[in-house]
Design an enzyme around this catalytic site. Structure first.
Site, PDB file in Angstrom:
ATOM      1  N   VAL A 182      21.859  15.617  34.780  1.00 50.74           N
ATOM      2  CA  VAL A 182      21.212  16.502  35.756  1.00 50.74           C
ATOM      3  C   VAL A 182      19.712  16.480  35.500  1.00 50.74           C
ATOM      4  O   VAL A 182      19.263  16.658  34.364  1.00 50.74           O
ATOM      5  CB  VAL A 182      21.763  17.946  35.665  1.00 50.74           C
TER       6      VAL A 182
ATOM      7  N   ALA B 222      15.708  17.515  31.936  1.00 47.47           N
ATOM      8  CA  ALA B 222      16.999  16.909  32.291  1.00 47.47           C
ATOM      9  C   ALA B 222      17.977  17.164  31.151  1.00 47.47           C
ATOM     10  O   ALA B 222      17.584  17.580  30.056  1.00 47.47           O
ATOM     11  CB  ALA B 222      16.847  15.410  32.512  1.00 47.47           C
ATOM     12  N   LYS B 223      19.225  16.968  31.411  1.00 43.82           N
ATOM     13  CA  LYS B 223      20.226  17.024  30.347  1.00 43.82           C
ATOM     14  C   LYS B 223      21.457  16.279  30.842  1.00 43.82           C
ATOM     15  O   LYS B 223      21.633  16.094  32.045  1.00 43.82           O
ATOM     16  CB  LYS B 223      20.608  18.476  30.044  1.00 43.82           C
ATOM     17  N   GLY B 224      22.291  15.866  29.901  1.00 48.98           N
ATOM     18  CA  GLY B 224      23.499  15.158  30.316  1.00 48.98           C
ATOM     19  C   GLY B 224      24.545  15.223  29.242  1.00 48.98           C
ATOM     20  O   GLY B 224      24.382  15.903  28.224  1.00 48.98           O
TER      21      GLY B 224
END
Ligand code: NAD
Length: 424
Positions: A64, A109-111
């Site tokens: 994201v 962001a991160k995932g």
């Protein structure tokens, strides 16, 4: 979503409440508010990986990208069964605020992958990681979106991501792409000091807090939840200040020793045994007892929603330094404030990781290699700068430190959006 008691809590719901509180306080521009209230891109990939016995499993992975107003998207990758779109959205949004507070040119962001890595062999994890990287494709990139380690991921996993990404690029561009991921092993282009960076940042902010409060860290007592990267490094780095670790919790349970636990020895033991059981002079206690430990400092360094309306009443400390992302929900925050417990909020306190990731990214771009002293002193400067801005905002707006941290981040982003305008 994470479960606490019978309730299912939305982590992103916490972000929305925190964001709205700060935006209301400063009369945030309503148009820019609409932009920041949404994530920009959300990528969900379902991908196959071959297991050691030859069968195939399908995994779900996320990335994201919340905002890139200040620079390329940046944020970690988490491998955990509780990873879902709600959690990743929240973590991505916090990354935007974090970079803005400490003044580094990154977005958020991160995932992650919804997976329990303890159930897989190293070779299976390698294939899962590589196939995830391949599935993400050009949704990540060294000038676009740069992953890093988070819960259950480490420098080895970053090395596999690097190798997979480079192998899928045209040969003549490969060496120019080493900064596609940070938190790499030092030999593979990582930075000295990245491994301990988040814990180091927690300790630098705690030292500032102690200075402000005229509180002596020598002889101070602390306890830590989560003894992975952030929790163990924070403990180890507090030792030279003369502070005393009195209790610790991980998934193996909670343990205490009011006379003090040596963090270096505990870390060596825990790395080998993955449990505190059997470490000398530790007494097992239950979770509630652990949260109620009488000490000066609590460092949550595990997962979200640990300090809630249900648990916040238990705390008996002077300050909470949030090594973890999102350990306190908004109801928990209110109770901590009523109890006059100070808080160094996650988006400031644990920013050391992304700061040294930024240094790694810069070193890769410039083909440089900085010594540890340079990394540490630059880290200190940036995180203390963020601390000073948050303290000033708390004073100016007469508000709590989490809201003040949001105010710092939102004000910077508001300025940038106003300067640039909206295309077309
Ligand atoms: P890690 O995987 O190295 O360690 C997490 C530890 O927490 C593990 O030992 C795990 O067993 C333990 N844990 C998990 N659930 C628990 C529970 N319910 N109770 C007690 N312990 C539990 O991960 P990490 O990198 O140390 O990350 C910890 C937190 O810090 C996360 O919130 C992460 O987002 C945040 N953070 C990490 C970094 C970084 O650079 N690694 C940077 C900023 C923030």
């Amino acid at each position: 979503m994470s479960k606490v008691g019978e309730k299912t809590l939305s982590v992103y719901g916490n972000v929305v409440r925190q964001f709205n509180k700060a935006a209301d306080l400063i009369d945030f521009d309503p148009e820019i508010r609409k932009i920041l209230a949404k994530t920009q891109n959300e990528v969900i990939v379902n991908f196959p990986a071959i297991m050691d016995d030859g069968h195939i499993e399908i995994f779900t992975g996320y990335r994201v990208q919340h905002n890139n107003g200040l620079g390329p998207y940046k944020g970690g990758l988490r491998f955990h069964p509780a990873v879902d779109i709600d959690e990743v959205r929240a973590l991505a949004t916090w990354m935007t605020w974090k970079s803005a507070i400490v003044n580094i040119p990154f977005g958020g962001a991160k995932g992650g992958i919804q997976v329990d890595p303890s159930k897989y062999s190293q070779s299976e994890l390698q294939r899962i990681t590589r196939r995830f990287t391949f599935a993400l494709g050009c949704n990540i990139g060294p000038e676009f979106d740069i992953p890093a380690p988070d819960v259950n991921t480490n420098s080895q996993i970053m090395a596999w991501i690097l190798d997979t990404y480079l192998s899928t690029q045209p040969p003549h561009t490969r060496q120019a792409n080493v900064h596609v991921v940070t938190g790499k092993p030092v030999e593979s282009g990582g930075s000295l000091g990245r491994d301990k960076a988040t814990g180091q940042g927690v300790v630098f902010t705690l030292a500032e807090w102690a200075k402000d409060r005229k509180f002596d860290l020598k002889g101070a007592t602390y306890f830590v939840q989560g003894f992975g990267n952030v929790g163990s490094w924070t403990s180890i780095l507090l030792k030279p200040y003369g502070a005393k670790l009195v209790a610790v919790e991980d998934i193996c349970g909670a343990y205490e020793n009011p006379h003090g636990i040596d963090p270096d020895e505990l870390n060596a033991y825990f790395k080998q045994n993955r449990t505190f059981d059997g470490f000398r002079n530790l007494k097992k206690i239950d979770h509630k007892q652990f949260l109620g430990t009488k000490a000066d400092i609590f460092v949550p360094a595990a997962l979200e929603n640990q300090i809630t309306a249900e648990t916040a009443q238990l705390f008996n400390v002077k300050v909470i330094a949030e090594g973890a992302n999102g350990p306190t929900d908004p109801d928990g925050d209110e109770i901590l404030q009523q109890k006059k417990i100070d808080l160094i909020p996650d988006i400031l306190c644990n920013a050391g990781g992304v700061i040294v990731s930024y240094f790694e990214w810069l070193q890769n771009k410039r083909s440089e290699f900085w010594d540890l002293e340079e990394v540490d002193s630059k880290l200190r400067k940036l995180i203390v700068g963020g601390y000073d801005r948050v303290r000033a905002a708390a004073k100016k707006h007469k508000t709590d430190w989490r809201t003040a941290a949001y105010v710092v981040a939102l004000s910077r982003l508001e300025k940038v959006y106003k300067e640039r305008g909206i295309f077309p």
